[in-house]
Each structure stands twice: as structure tokens, then as C-alpha cells.
Design a protein around this motif. Sequence first.
Motif, PDB file in Angstrom:
ATOM      1  N   ASN A 139     -31.128   7.839  -3.284  1.00 19.70           N
ATOM      2  CA  ASN A 139     -31.581   7.295  -2.007  1.00 19.70           C
ATOM      3  C   ASN A 139     -31.456   5.781  -1.939  1.00 19.70           C
ATOM      4  O   ASN A 139     -31.526   5.203  -0.849  1.00 19.70           O
ATOM      5  CB  ASN A 139     -33.035   7.697  -1.758  1.00 19.70           C
ATOM      6  N   PHE A 140     -31.298   5.143  -3.108  1.00 17.92           N
ATOM      7  CA  PHE A 140     -31.175   3.686  -3.135  1.00 17.92           C
ATOM      8  C   PHE A 140     -29.726   3.220  -3.100  1.00 17.92           C
ATOM      9  O   PHE A 140     -29.479   2.003  -3.098  1.00 17.92           O
ATOM     10  CB  PHE A 140     -31.864   3.123  -4.388  1.00 17.92           C
ATOM     11  N   ARG A 141     -28.759   4.142  -3.083  1.00 16.47           N
ATOM     12  CA  ARG A 141     -27.353   3.735  -3.051  1.00 16.47           C
ATOM     13  C   ARG A 141     -27.048   3.036  -1.741  1.00 16.47           C
ATOM     14  O   ARG A 141     -27.702   3.311  -0.719  1.00 16.47           O
ATOM     15  CB  ARG A 141     -26.434   4.941  -3.222  1.00 16.47           C
ATOM     16  N   PRO A 142     -26.095   2.125  -1.731  1.00 12.44           N
ATOM     17  CA  PRO A 142     -25.794   1.394  -0.502  1.00 12.44           C
ATOM     18  C   PRO A 142     -25.292   2.323   0.601  1.00 12.44           C
ATOM     19  O   PRO A 142     -24.731   3.391   0.338  1.00 12.44           O
ATOM     20  CB  PRO A 142     -24.694   0.414  -0.922  1.00 12.44           C
ATOM     21  N   TYR A 143     -25.500   1.904   1.827  1.00 11.86           N
ATOM     22  CA  TYR A 143     -24.997   2.642   2.984  1.00 11.86           C
ATOM     23  C   TYR A 143     -23.628   2.111   3.374  1.00 11.86           C
ATOM     24  O   TYR A 143     -23.327   0.931   3.177  1.00 11.86           O
ATOM     25  CB  TYR A 143     -25.947   2.470   4.180  1.00 11.86           C
ATOM     26  N   ASN A 144     -22.817   2.985   3.961  1.00 16.15           N
ATOM     27  CA  ASN A 144     -21.544   2.552   4.532  1.00 16.15           C
ATOM     28  C   ASN A 144     -21.779   1.978   5.917  1.00 16.15           C
ATOM     29  O   ASN A 144     -22.696   2.395   6.626  1.00 16.15           O
ATOM     30  CB  ASN A 144     -20.566   3.729   4.624  1.00 16.15           C
ATOM     31  N   CYS A 145     -20.959   1.047   6.298  1.00 17.71           N
ATOM     32  CA  CYS A 145     -21.051   0.496   7.646  1.00 17.71           C
ATOM     33  C   CYS A 145     -20.883   1.604   8.674  1.00 17.71           C
ATOM     34  O   CYS A 145     -19.930   2.385   8.597  1.00 17.71           O
ATOM     35  CB  CYS A 145     -19.977  -0.569   7.837  1.00 17.71           C
ATOM     36  N   GLY A 205     -39.769  -0.135  14.236  1.00 16.76           N
ATOM     37  CA  GLY A 205     -39.445  -0.803  12.989  1.00 16.76           C
ATOM     38  C   GLY A 205     -38.182  -0.288  12.322  1.00 16.76           C
ATOM     39  O   GLY A 205     -37.921  -0.605  11.162  1.00 16.76           O
ATOM     40  N   GLN A 206     -37.389   0.499  13.053  1.00 17.32           N
ATOM     41  CA  GLN A 206     -36.173   1.109  12.520  1.00 17.32           C
ATOM     42  C   GLN A 206     -34.992   0.750  13.428  1.00 17.32           C
ATOM     43  O   GLN A 206     -35.166   0.257  14.541  1.00 17.32           O
ATOM     44  CB  GLN A 206     -36.310   2.633  12.438  1.00 17.32           C
ATOM     45  N   TYR A 207     -33.758   1.065  12.929  1.00 17.10           N
ATOM     46  CA  TYR A 207     -32.551   0.804  13.702  1.00 17.10           C
ATOM     47  C   TYR A 207     -31.796   2.112  13.954  1.00 17.10           C
ATOM     48  O   TYR A 207     -31.700   2.969  13.074  1.00 17.10           O
ATOM     49  CB  TYR A 207     -31.636  -0.183  12.975  1.00 17.10           C
ATOM     50  N   PHE A 208     -31.268   2.234  15.154  1.00 16.85           N
ATOM     51  CA  PHE A 208     -30.557   3.432  15.587  1.00 16.85           C
ATOM     52  C   PHE A 208     -29.223   3.010  16.206  1.00 16.85           C
ATOM     53  O   PHE A 208     -29.149   1.991  16.901  1.00 16.85           O
ATOM     54  CB  PHE A 208     -31.370   4.211  16.627  1.00 16.85           C
ATOM     55  N   CYS A 209     -28.166   3.826  15.980  1.00 21.79           N
ATOM     56  CA  CYS A 209     -26.834   3.531  16.512  1.00 21.79           C
ATOM     57  C   CYS A 209     -26.463   4.555  17.582  1.00 21.79           C
ATOM     58  O   CYS A 209     -26.453   5.763  17.310  1.00 21.79           O
ATOM     59  CB  CYS A 209     -25.788   3.583  15.397  1.00 21.79           C
ATOM     60  N   LEU A 210     -26.170   4.081  18.777  1.00 21.34           N
ATOM     61  CA  LEU A 210     -25.746   4.946  19.868  1.00 21.34           C
ATOM     62  C   LEU A 210     -24.227   4.933  19.954  1.00 21.34           C
ATOM     63  O   LEU A 210     -23.606   3.883  20.107  1.00 21.34           O
ATOM     64  CB  LEU A 210     -26.338   4.483  21.197  1.00 21.34           C
ATOM     65  N   HIS A 211     -23.617   6.137  19.846  1.00 19.74           N
ATOM     66  CA  HIS A 211     -22.160   6.277  19.900  1.00 19.74           C
ATOM     67  C   HIS A 211     -21.753   6.985  21.184  1.00 19.74           C
ATOM     68  O   HIS A 211     -22.434   7.906  21.645  1.00 19.74           O
ATOM     69  CB  HIS A 211     -21.646   7.104  18.718  1.00 19.74           C
ATOM     70  N   ARG A 228     -27.360   7.962  15.748  1.00 18.44           N
ATOM     71  CA  ARG A 228     -27.504   8.000  14.287  1.00 18.44           C
ATOM     72  C   ARG A 228     -28.600   7.033  13.846  1.00 18.44           C
ATOM     73  O   ARG A 228     -28.773   5.959  14.439  1.00 18.44           O
ATOM     74  CB  ARG A 228     -26.191   7.631  13.590  1.00 18.44           C
ATOM     75  N   PHE A 229     -29.316   7.452  12.806  1.00 19.60           N
ATOM     76  CA  PHE A 229     -30.440   6.675  12.271  1.00 19.60           C
ATOM     77  C   PHE A 229     -29.979   5.840  11.085  1.00 19.60           C
ATOM     78  O   PHE A 229     -29.318   6.356  10.177  1.00 19.60           O
ATOM     79  CB  PHE A 229     -31.556   7.640  11.851  1.00 19.60           C
ATOM     80  N   MET A 230     -30.304   4.578  11.065  1.00 14.94           N
ATOM     81  CA  MET A 230     -29.914   3.702   9.969  1.00 14.94           C
ATOM     82  C   MET A 230     -30.933   3.833   8.836  1.00 14.94           C
ATOM     83  O   MET A 230     -31.843   3.026   8.672  1.00 14.94           O
ATOM     84  CB  MET A 230     -29.776   2.259  10.449  1.00 14.94           C
ATOM     85  N   GLY A 231     -30.758   4.910   8.051  1.00 10.84           N
ATOM     86  CA  GLY A 231     -31.634   5.246   6.940  1.00 10.84           C
ATOM     87  C   GLY A 231     -31.271   6.630   6.443  1.00 10.84           C
ATOM     88  O   GLY A 231     -30.255   7.200   6.852  1.00 10.84           O
ATOM     89  N   ASP A 232     -32.098   7.199   5.559  1.00  6.73           N
ATOM     90  CA  ASP A 232     -31.805   8.504   4.988  1.00  6.73           C
ATOM     91  C   ASP A 232     -32.234   9.640   5.901  1.00  6.73           C
ATOM     92  O   ASP A 232     -33.044   9.459   6.825  1.00  6.73           O
ATOM     93  CB  ASP A 232     -32.486   8.664   3.627  1.00  6.73           C
ATOM     94  N   GLU A 233     -31.696  10.832   5.623  1.00  8.17           N
ATOM     95  CA  GLU A 233     -31.967  12.002   6.458  1.00  8.17           C
ATOM     96  C   GLU A 233     -33.449  12.332   6.521  1.00  8.17           C
ATOM     97  O   GLU A 233     -33.966  12.711   7.574  1.00  8.17           O
ATOM     98  CB  GLU A 233     -31.186  13.202   5.931  1.00  8.17           C
ATOM     99  N   GLU A 255     -31.341  17.018  23.707  1.00  9.98           N
ATOM    100  CA  GLU A 255     -32.481  16.550  22.943  1.00  9.98           C
ATOM    101  C   GLU A 255     -32.308  16.992  21.493  1.00  9.98           C
ATOM    102  O   GLU A 255     -31.955  18.143  21.228  1.00  9.98           O
ATOM    103  CB  GLU A 255     -33.779  17.104  23.516  1.00  9.98           C
ATOM    104  N   GLY A 256     -32.510  16.113  20.551  1.00  5.52           N
ATOM    105  CA  GLY A 256     -32.324  16.470  19.146  1.00  5.52           C
ATOM    106  C   GLY A 256     -32.863  15.409  18.206  1.00  5.52           C
ATOM    107  O   GLY A 256     -33.548  14.466  18.610  1.00  5.52           O
ATOM    108  N   ILE A 257     -32.541  15.564  16.932  1.00  2.67           N
ATOM    109  CA  ILE A 257     -32.943  14.640  15.874  1.00  2.67           C
ATOM    110  C   ILE A 257     -31.745  13.768  15.517  1.00  2.67           C
ATOM    111  O   ILE A 257     -30.635  14.279  15.329  1.00  2.67           O
ATOM    112  CB  ILE A 257     -33.417  15.419  14.631  1.00  2.67           C
ATOM    113  N   PRO A 258     -31.900  12.469  15.430  1.00  2.11           N
ATOM    114  CA  PRO A 258     -30.752  11.609  15.078  1.00  2.11           C
ATOM    115  C   PRO A 258     -30.238  11.913  13.680  1.00  2.11           C
ATOM    116  O   PRO A 258     -31.010  12.239  12.780  1.00  2.11           O
ATOM    117  CB  PRO A 258     -31.324  10.189  15.168  1.00  2.11           C
ATOM    118  N   ARG A 259     -28.940  11.824  13.497  1.00  3.87           N
ATOM    119  CA  ARG A 259     -28.332  12.034  12.182  1.00  3.87           C
ATOM    120  C   ARG A 259     -28.364  10.732  11.386  1.00  3.87           C
ATOM    121  O   ARG A 259     -28.225   9.643  11.948  1.00  3.87           O
ATOM    122  CB  ARG A 259     -26.886  12.503  12.345  1.00  3.87           C
ATOM    123  N   SER A 260     -28.540  10.849  10.083  1.00  5.63           N
ATOM    124  CA  SER A 260     -28.527   9.678   9.213  1.00  5.63           C
ATOM    125  C   SER A 260     -27.117   9.098   9.139  1.00  5.63           C
ATOM    126  O   SER A 260     -26.120   9.821   9.221  1.00  5.63           O
ATOM    127  CB  SER A 260     -28.988  10.069   7.806  1.00  5.63           C
TER     128      SER A 260
END
Length: 319
Positions: A139-145, A205-211, A228-233, A255-260
Motif C-alpha cells: 500500500n506504500f508503493r508509489p502511485y502512477n500518474c 481532505g481527498q483528491y478525485f479525478c474526473l475523466h 477515480r480516487f487518488m488513493g488505495d481501493e 451512481e457508484g464508487i470511485p475506482r482507485s
Amino acid sequence: MDLDSVECVSSCDGMDEDEPSHLHHQFAKLHGAAAHNGATPAPGISPTTSINELLECPVCTNSMYPPIHQCHNGHTLCSSCKTKVQNRCPTCRQELGDIRCLALEKVAESLELPCKHSSLGCPGIFPYFSKHLHESQCNFRPYNCPYAGSECSVTGDIPFLVTHLRDDHKVDMHTGCTFNHRYVKSNPREVENATWMLTVFHCFGQYFCLHFEAFQLGMAPVYMAFLRFMGDETDARNYCYSLEVGANGRKLIWEGIPRSIRDSHRKVRESHDGLIIQRNMALFFSGSDRKELKLRVTGRIWKEQQSSESGVCIPNLCS
């Protein structure tokens, strides 16, 4: 990449072989000094680090796992690279043959090592043979852009990626949990791999990406919006979102849950996990002439508890 105009309003694996004498000498160097008269290693000498260096393949520099191969002079390399060097030792250029370095394999079996992401916060210590698997899922591995408009190779933690998206990709940044975007395309019949500019929202307090993208679904051209959620699932499941598009007395609602962002935008798109609008419907929503795409997508992000059995959001509107 096709960037069109966006208007937005936001709120809130043997063989037994004699081991070369120099290999025993290598291990003697690692442990002999410390074992002599019970003395401890001299300051600055790390036996563990030296063993890690012995377990590093000289070709790919990755950690070696059985079968670990060696030449007659004792130089080692991993099984993957052995097939790439035309049966010649990359160090001394002697013929490799099929000699296994059993001593080094046994040493590897005895090791317990910290995760390579320990500097990023991972506290785990793992057996050598399971360390690689853990690191691929840590869970601590870096995220991809998460930027969808290009094959960006940048990785990092969330604060770093937010700054990268803002400064390098010039994405739209908004604060708030509701949004109102207008997507415009002058030639709506050109839908193959059209991608609109990514939008990032900061809320709770979180970041979300709208595509918002256009592509061919089979033979049908479609538009798709998803979050998409900027964090883990695990953390993404604490949030829900809705998307709505419509006009002329009709509307589509998702309506749904954002994907990590651990899931690439392409993976999310191919799973169809979002609001999908067929082109004819999108043009209907755009106006009577159907010559230009003009879609207004509204949405909302909220945080709430979920049913542990179904994983779906329990209705509980938030302000």
C-alpha cells in the motif's frame, strides 16, 4: 489526444555441483570478521547489505530468485537473464552451462528483509522469497500518474502527483464536492480516442479525478464519464459519486464508487464502470441540430458508510 473545450462550475526456480571456492570466500568476508572472537562488525559494515548485493543480478540488477545460475568461475545471474546472454557469463564471458548456485539459494531462504518501500512508510519485514510479491502489492508503493491524455511515466505519493498534475499537465483543479461541466466537440462523429482535459477535485481532505472520454464500444461510438480516487481501493470504498446528463425532459444518471488510481484509466474504461452515453443519445442531449456535441455533466461526491455484505452505498445524503 483531442482536447476540447470544457466549462466548469464547481462548488464545495537442481543440480548438485561443487561450489567454487571463491563463493565460500565471499560469505567468509561477510561473517568471518564478526564471528572472530565474538566481535561485532566494524562500524559502517552491513553484512545484510553485502548479501543483498550478492543476490543482485549483474544484468538486470533485480533480486535473484531460484534457480540462481553461475558460471565455472562462480559469477551468478538470474534465470531470466540467462536466456538473454547466449549462454555466456556477462562478467567473464565463459560458457555458463547449467550450474546452480545452491549456496546462494540457501542463503536467500534464510533472509528476512524490509520492504523496499520502507522509506515511504512500510514497516514490514518479509522472507526473501515473499518480499517481491509484497512489494508489488504494498500500500506504500508509489502511485502512477493518473493523467489520461498521455503515457506519463511519473510516479510518486499523492501530494507529489497533485502538484505534478497541476504544474506539468495543467489540469483543472477545483475545491468542492459538486461539479457542473460542459463538454463541447465541434465534430461529434470523430469519437475514436478523444480525451477531454482531466479535472481534479479536492473534497473531504481527498483528491478525485474526473475523466470524460470518447471511444468505440464494439461498433458503437460512445462517450464515458467516470471518477477515480487518488488513493488505495480500500479508502476509495468510503466514497460514492453520482453523474447526471440530460436535456429535453430526459436524463441519464450513474451512481457508484470511485475506482482507485491503482487501476489505470484504460482498465476502468474497459470495465465500463461509469456513465456511458451512446453518441445518438449524446447528440439528442446536445440540441436539435445534432451537429455539435454540447453535453452538460453534473455530479456530486459524498462520503458515507457502506453495507459490508453488498459493498453498495447506504443512502445517506450529505450536505
